[in-house]
Write an enzyme that holds these catalytic residues in place. Structure first.
Site, PDB file in Angstrom:
ATOM      1  CG  HIS A  89      34.771   8.170   5.698  1.00  0.00           C
ATOM      2  ND1 HIS A  89      35.140   9.575   5.499  1.00  0.00           N
ATOM      3  CD2 HIS A  89      33.362   7.812   5.548  1.00  0.00           C
ATOM      4  CE1 HIS A  89      33.928  10.134   5.248  1.00  0.00           C
ATOM      5  NE2 HIS A  89      33.055   9.234   5.114  1.00  0.00           N
ATOM      6  NE  ARG A 125      46.986  10.884  -0.859  1.00  0.00           N
ATOM      7  CZ  ARG A 125      47.452  10.002   0.092  1.00  0.00           C
ATOM      8  NH1 ARG A 125      46.881   9.889   1.231  1.00  0.00           N
ATOM      9  NH2 ARG A 125      48.511   9.188  -0.159  1.00  0.00           N
ATOM     10  CG  ASP A 126      37.324  13.138   2.982  1.00  0.00           C
ATOM     11  OD1 ASP A 126      36.544  12.435   2.971  1.00  0.00           O
ATOM     12  OD2 ASP A 126      37.519  14.532   2.879  1.00  0.00           O
ATOM     13  CB  ILE A 127      38.195  17.243  -0.859  1.00  0.00           C
ATOM     14  CG1 ILE A 127      39.155  18.472  -1.538  1.00  0.00           C
ATOM     15  CG2 ILE A 127      36.906  17.536  -0.009  1.00  0.00           C
ATOM     16  CD1 ILE A 127      38.316  18.945  -2.692  1.00  0.00           C
ATOM     17  CG  HIS A 155      31.593   7.452   0.950  1.00  0.00           C
ATOM     18  ND1 HIS A 155      30.233   7.713   0.697  1.00  0.00           N
ATOM     19  CD2 HIS A 155      31.898   8.103   2.073  1.00  0.00           C
ATOM     20  CE1 HIS A 155      29.983   8.678   1.411  1.00  0.00           C
ATOM     21  NE2 HIS A 155      30.766   8.941   2.387  1.00  0.00           N
TER      22      HIS A 155
HETATM   23  P1  5GP Z   1      30.203  11.455   4.398  1.00  0.00           P
HETATM   24  O1  5GP Z   1      29.886  12.853   5.113  1.00  0.00           O
HETATM   25  O2  5GP Z   1      29.057  11.292   2.964  1.00  0.00           O
HETATM   26  O3  5GP Z   1      30.219  10.150   4.752  1.00  0.00           O
HETATM   27  O4  5GP Z   1      31.812  11.449   3.497  1.00  0.00           O
HETATM   28  C1  5GP Z   1      31.903  12.250   2.172  1.00  0.00           C
HETATM   29  C2  5GP Z   1      33.153  12.841   2.273  1.00  0.00           C
HETATM   30  O5  5GP Z   1      33.416  13.444   1.108  1.00  0.00           O
HETATM   31  C3  5GP Z   1      33.418  13.940   3.059  1.00  0.00           C
HETATM   32  O6  5GP Z   1      34.557  13.539   4.221  1.00  0.00           O
HETATM   33  C4  5GP Z   1      33.929  15.126   2.146  1.00  0.00           C
HETATM   34  O7  5GP Z   1      35.097  15.695   2.915  1.00  0.00           O
HETATM   35  C5  5GP Z   1      34.479  14.229   1.220  1.00  0.00           C
HETATM   36  N1  5GP Z   1      34.327  15.117  -0.100  1.00  0.00           N
HETATM   37  C6  5GP Z   1      33.423  16.044  -0.379  1.00  0.00           C
HETATM   38  N2  5GP Z   1      33.615  16.439  -1.734  1.00  0.00           N
HETATM   39  C7  5GP Z   1      34.789  16.024  -1.923  1.00  0.00           C
HETATM   40  C8  5GP Z   1      35.429  16.231  -3.239  1.00  0.00           C
HETATM   41  O8  5GP Z   1      35.235  16.805  -4.082  1.00  0.00           O
HETATM   42  N3  5GP Z   1      36.687  15.329  -3.448  1.00  0.00           N
HETATM   43  C9  5GP Z   1      36.941  14.320  -2.304  1.00  0.00           C
HETATM   44  N4  5GP Z   1      38.179  13.936  -2.721  1.00  0.00           N
HETATM   45  N5  5GP Z   1      36.290  14.319  -1.416  1.00  0.00           N
HETATM   46  C10 5GP Z   1      35.140  15.239  -0.947  1.00  0.00           C
END
Ligand code: 5GP
Length: 117
Positions: free
Chosen positions: A103, A30-32, A101
């Site tokens: 989403h 799960r996203d944080i 990754h």
């Molecule tokens: P991006 O912006 O690179 O496509 O997505 C990175 C995602 O990682 C973001 O949606 C962000 O909320 C999530 N994220 C950042 N730090 C953490 C973390 O420590 N744990 C989890 N589960 N998600 C994270």
């Protein structure tokens, strides 16, 4: 280091995360900071910093992420209502963690992303 991102540390269980699925190829958690009622990230175990860096010889890698997300959505009863999958790439794509990754966003209407204004 390309193989020591936040997501690598989650995969190695060095940082806690709510892991909802794992197999030999990928981990999903799960996203944080969820952007929808259901927001799960599907991350390959192989190191790939961005979609742009994906080797043409690895077409199965993104396929596995997509199929895992679809199966998860189906198992959670989300597939009939629908969902969105997103891969952000580099700065303008909004990528902040440089391990590829996907989403999965679900649980509410996503709006008409990409529609003419
Ligand atoms: P991006 O912006 O690179 O496509 O997505 C990175 C995602 O990682 C973001 O949606 C962000 O909320 C999530 N994220 C950042 N730090 C953490 C973390 O420590 N744990 C989890 N589960 N998600 C994270």
């Amino acid at each position: 280091m390309a193989d020591d991102t936040l997501f690598h540390r989650i995969i190695r269980r060095e940082i806690p995360a709510d892991i909802v699925y794992e197999d030999e190829h990928l981990v999903a958690f799960r996203d944080i900071a969820p952007q929808a009622p259901v927001h799960v990230l599907f991350v390959p175990k192989d190191t790939v910093p961005t979609l742009d860096a994906l080797d043409p010889d690895q077409p199965e890698l993104v396929g596995r992420l997509a199929i895992a997300a679809a199966r998860y959505a189906r198992a959670q009863g989300l597939a009939d209502d629908g969902y969105r999958v997103v891969i952000n790439c580099n700065r303008d794509g909004g990528q902040t963690v440089f391990q590829l990754h996907l989403h999965l966003l679900a649980g509410a209407p996503m709006g008409s992303f990409g529609a003419a204004q």
